[in-house]
Design a protein around this motif. Structure first.
Motif, PDB file in Angstrom:
ATOM      1  N   MET A 256       0.846  -1.179   0.000  1.00  0.00           N
ATOM      2  CA  MET A 256       0.000   0.000   0.000  1.00  0.00           C
ATOM      3  C   MET A 256       0.890   1.240   0.000  1.00  0.00           C
ATOM      4  N   LYS A 257       0.541   2.210  -0.806  1.00  0.00           N
ATOM      5  CA  LYS A 257       1.298   3.455  -0.865  1.00  0.00           C
ATOM      6  C   LYS A 257       0.862   4.351   0.291  1.00  0.00           C
ATOM      7  N   ARG A 258       1.807   4.761   1.113  1.00  0.00           N
ATOM      8  CA  ARG A 258       1.523   5.610   2.267  1.00  0.00           C
ATOM      9  C   ARG A 258       1.874   7.053   1.951  1.00  0.00           C
ATOM     10  N   SER A 259       1.001   7.962   2.342  1.00  0.00           N
ATOM     11  CA  SER A 259       1.268   9.381   2.146  1.00  0.00           C
ATOM     12  C   SER A 259       2.240   9.869   3.205  1.00  0.00           C
ATOM     13  N   VAL A 260       3.306  10.512   2.746  1.00  0.00           N
ATOM     14  CA  VAL A 260       4.317  11.101   3.612  1.00  0.00           C
ATOM     15  C   VAL A 260       4.554  12.519   3.106  1.00  0.00           C
ATOM     16  N   VAL A 261       4.533  13.481   4.003  1.00  0.00           N
ATOM     17  CA  VAL A 261       4.864  14.855   3.660  1.00  0.00           C
ATOM     18  C   VAL A 261       6.374  15.005   3.784  1.00  0.00           C
ATOM     19  N   ILE A 262       6.983  15.716   2.841  1.00  0.00           N
ATOM     20  CA  ILE A 262       8.437  15.878   2.843  1.00  0.00           C
ATOM     21  C   ILE A 262       8.807  17.341   2.601  1.00  0.00           C
ATOM     22  N   SER A 263       9.841  17.796   3.279  1.00  0.00           N
ATOM     23  CA  SER A 263      10.371  19.145   3.029  1.00  0.00           C
ATOM     24  C   SER A 263      10.893  19.195   1.606  1.00  0.00           C
ATOM     25  N   GLN A 264      10.343  20.101   0.802  1.00  0.00           N
ATOM     26  CA  GLN A 264      10.717  20.106  -0.613  1.00  0.00           C
ATOM     27  C   GLN A 264      12.159  20.508  -0.846  1.00  0.00           C
ATOM     28  N   CYS A 265      12.810  21.178   0.087  1.00  0.00           N
ATOM     29  CA  CYS A 265      14.234  21.502  -0.099  1.00  0.00           C
ATOM     30  C   CYS A 265      15.076  20.235  -0.163  1.00  0.00           C
ATOM     31  N   LEU A 266      14.619  19.157   0.491  1.00  0.00           N
ATOM     32  CA  LEU A 266      15.354  17.884   0.463  1.00  0.00           C
ATOM     33  C   LEU A 266      15.292  17.231  -0.910  1.00  0.00           C
ATOM     34  N   LEU A 267      14.324  17.645  -1.712  1.00  0.00           N
ATOM     35  CA  LEU A 267      14.161  17.097  -3.056  1.00  0.00           C
ATOM     36  C   LEU A 267      14.985  17.856  -4.093  1.00  0.00           C
ATOM     37  N   GLY A 268      15.575  18.969  -3.681  1.00  0.00           N
ATOM     38  CA  GLY A 268      16.365  19.780  -4.599  1.00  0.00           C
ATOM     39  C   GLY A 268      15.693  21.074  -5.006  1.00  0.00           C
ATOM     40  N   VAL A 269      14.529  21.375  -4.430  1.00  0.00           N
ATOM     41  CA  VAL A 269      13.847  22.627  -4.719  1.00  0.00           C
ATOM     42  C   VAL A 269      14.568  23.751  -3.972  1.00  0.00           C
ATOM     43  N   CYS A 270      14.873  24.823  -4.680  1.00  0.00           N
ATOM     44  CA  CYS A 270      15.628  25.947  -4.105  1.00  0.00           C
ATOM     45  C   CYS A 270      14.678  26.877  -3.359  1.00  0.00           C
ATOM     46  N   CYS A 271      14.291  26.471  -2.157  1.00  0.00           N
ATOM     47  CA  CYS A 271      13.339  27.246  -1.361  1.00  0.00           C
ATOM     48  C   CYS A 271      13.888  27.616   0.012  1.00  0.00           C
ATOM     49  N   ARG A 272      15.134  27.246   0.301  1.00  0.00           N
ATOM     50  CA  ARG A 272      15.737  27.587   1.596  1.00  0.00           C
ATOM     51  C   ARG A 272      15.931  29.091   1.727  1.00  0.00           C
ATOM     52  N   TYR A 273      16.201  29.529   2.918  1.00  0.00           N
ATOM     53  CA  TYR A 273      16.400  30.961   3.173  1.00  0.00           C
ATOM     54  C   TYR A 273      17.482  31.564   2.283  1.00  0.00           C
ATOM     55  N   ASP A 274      18.496  30.782   1.943  1.00  0.00           N
ATOM     56  CA  ASP A 274      19.618  31.283   1.139  1.00  0.00           C
ATOM     57  C   ASP A 274      19.397  31.100  -0.363  1.00  0.00           C
ATOM     58  N   GLY A 275      18.196  30.680  -0.742  1.00  0.00           N
ATOM     59  CA  GLY A 275      17.873  30.491  -2.153  1.00  0.00           C
ATOM     60  C   GLY A 275      18.411  29.202  -2.730  1.00  0.00           C
ATOM     61  N   ARG A 276      18.913  28.322  -1.870  1.00  0.00           N
ATOM     62  CA  ARG A 276      19.464  27.043  -2.329  1.00  0.00           C
ATOM     63  C   ARG A 276      18.573  25.910  -1.842  1.00  0.00           C
ATOM     64  N   SER A 277      18.973  24.702  -2.171  1.00  0.00           N
ATOM     65  CA  SER A 277      18.250  23.526  -1.688  1.00  0.00           C
ATOM     66  C   SER A 277      19.124  22.810  -0.663  1.00  0.00           C
ATOM     67  N   ALA A 278      18.574  21.774  -0.100  1.00  0.00           N
ATOM     68  CA  ALA A 278      19.312  20.883   0.790  1.00  0.00           C
ATOM     69  C   ALA A 278      19.192  19.483   0.209  1.00  0.00           C
ATOM     70  N   ALA A 279      19.383  19.389  -1.108  1.00  0.00           N
ATOM     71  CA  ALA A 279      19.148  18.142  -1.834  1.00  0.00           C
ATOM     72  C   ALA A 279      19.863  16.967  -1.180  1.00  0.00           C
ATOM     73  N   ASN A 280      19.124  15.881  -1.069  1.00  0.00           N
ATOM     74  CA  ASN A 280      19.636  14.646  -0.496  1.00  0.00           C
ATOM     75  C   ASN A 280      19.214  13.536  -1.465  1.00  0.00           C
ATOM     76  N   GLU A 281      20.182  12.959  -2.163  1.00  0.00           N
ATOM     77  CA  GLU A 281      19.867  12.010  -3.231  1.00  0.00           C
ATOM     78  C   GLU A 281      19.085  10.793  -2.741  1.00  0.00           C
ATOM     79  N   ALA A 282      19.470  10.234  -1.608  1.00  0.00           N
ATOM     80  CA  ALA A 282      18.766   9.060  -1.090  1.00  0.00           C
ATOM     81  C   ALA A 282      17.317   9.409  -0.755  1.00  0.00           C
ATOM     82  N   VAL A 283      17.129  10.561  -0.127  1.00  0.00           N
ATOM     83  CA  VAL A 283      15.780  11.011   0.207  1.00  0.00           C
ATOM     84  C   VAL A 283      14.979  11.255  -1.065  1.00  0.00           C
ATOM     85  N   ARG A 284      15.582  11.941  -2.019  1.00  0.00           N
ATOM     86  CA  ARG A 284      14.889  12.243  -3.282  1.00  0.00           C
ATOM     87  C   ARG A 284      14.468  10.959  -3.992  1.00  0.00           C
ATOM     88  N   ASN A 285      15.346   9.982  -4.044  1.00  0.00           N
ATOM     89  CA  ASN A 285      15.024   8.717  -4.705  1.00  0.00           C
ATOM     90  C   ASN A 285      13.824   8.030  -4.059  1.00  0.00           C
TER      91      ASN A 285
END
Length: 156
Positions: free
Chosen positions: A1-30
């Motif tokens: 069953m697919k479970r809904s999980v909310v995730i901080s989009q900066c971890l996916l590579g979206v540049c939304c952090r305070y400094d205009g960058r991301s906190a991309a994490n490849e394992a998390v993104r995958n």
């Protein structure tokens, strides 16, 4: 069953952090992309711009480096993130560690000196108060194990 999980989009590579960058994490993104997790940025949802002055929790408030009280925007963002989590029936969240929005268990102390202290960001606290279990990005394995356990013990 697919479970809904909310995730901080900066971890996916979206540049939304305070400094205009991301906190991309490849394992998390995958994992997130393979499982269809729901990305949110509470600070952007609260109306904060990108980039923006860094903020930290100071007691029950959130202040930025210039001393401006930005609690209202962080509160609004937490409420919107919770609304999204409820819309998808999320029981879990994988959030950015030490963030004034998303940090869980440890955040910066409000002195802007890099000093950490026990505490939760506003969104993490609101999620916990509403029965959503919060994990930080370093706890990805624990979250995956929890999802497997849920799948194995799901009676539906």
């Amino acid at each position: 069953m697919k479970r809904s999980v909310v995730i901080s989009q900066c971890l996916l590579g979206v540049c939304c952090r305070y400094d205009g960058r991301s906190a991309a994490n490849e394992a998390v993104r995958n994992e997130a992309c393979a499982r269809g997790w729901i990305p949110v940025c509470p600070e952007v949802l609260g109306g904060m711009t990108t980039p923006r002055a860094p903020s930290e929790r100071l007691g029950g408030r959130v202040v930025n480096r210039e001393g401006e009280d930005v609690t209202e925007a962080f509160q609004r963002g937490a409420e919107e993130a919770l609304r999204i989590a409820r819309l998808y029936g999320a029981k879990y969240a994988l959030l950015k560690e030490r963030s004034p929005s998303c940090g869980s268990g440890e955040i910066y102390d409000g002195s802007f000196s890099g000093t950490k202290c026990p505490g939760d960001g506003m969104t993490a606290a609101m999620f916990k108060e509403n029965g959503i279990r919060v994990f930080g990005e370093s706890q990805l394995g624990e979250l995956i194990n929890q999802l497997r356990w849920d799948d194995e013990h799901d009676s539906v």
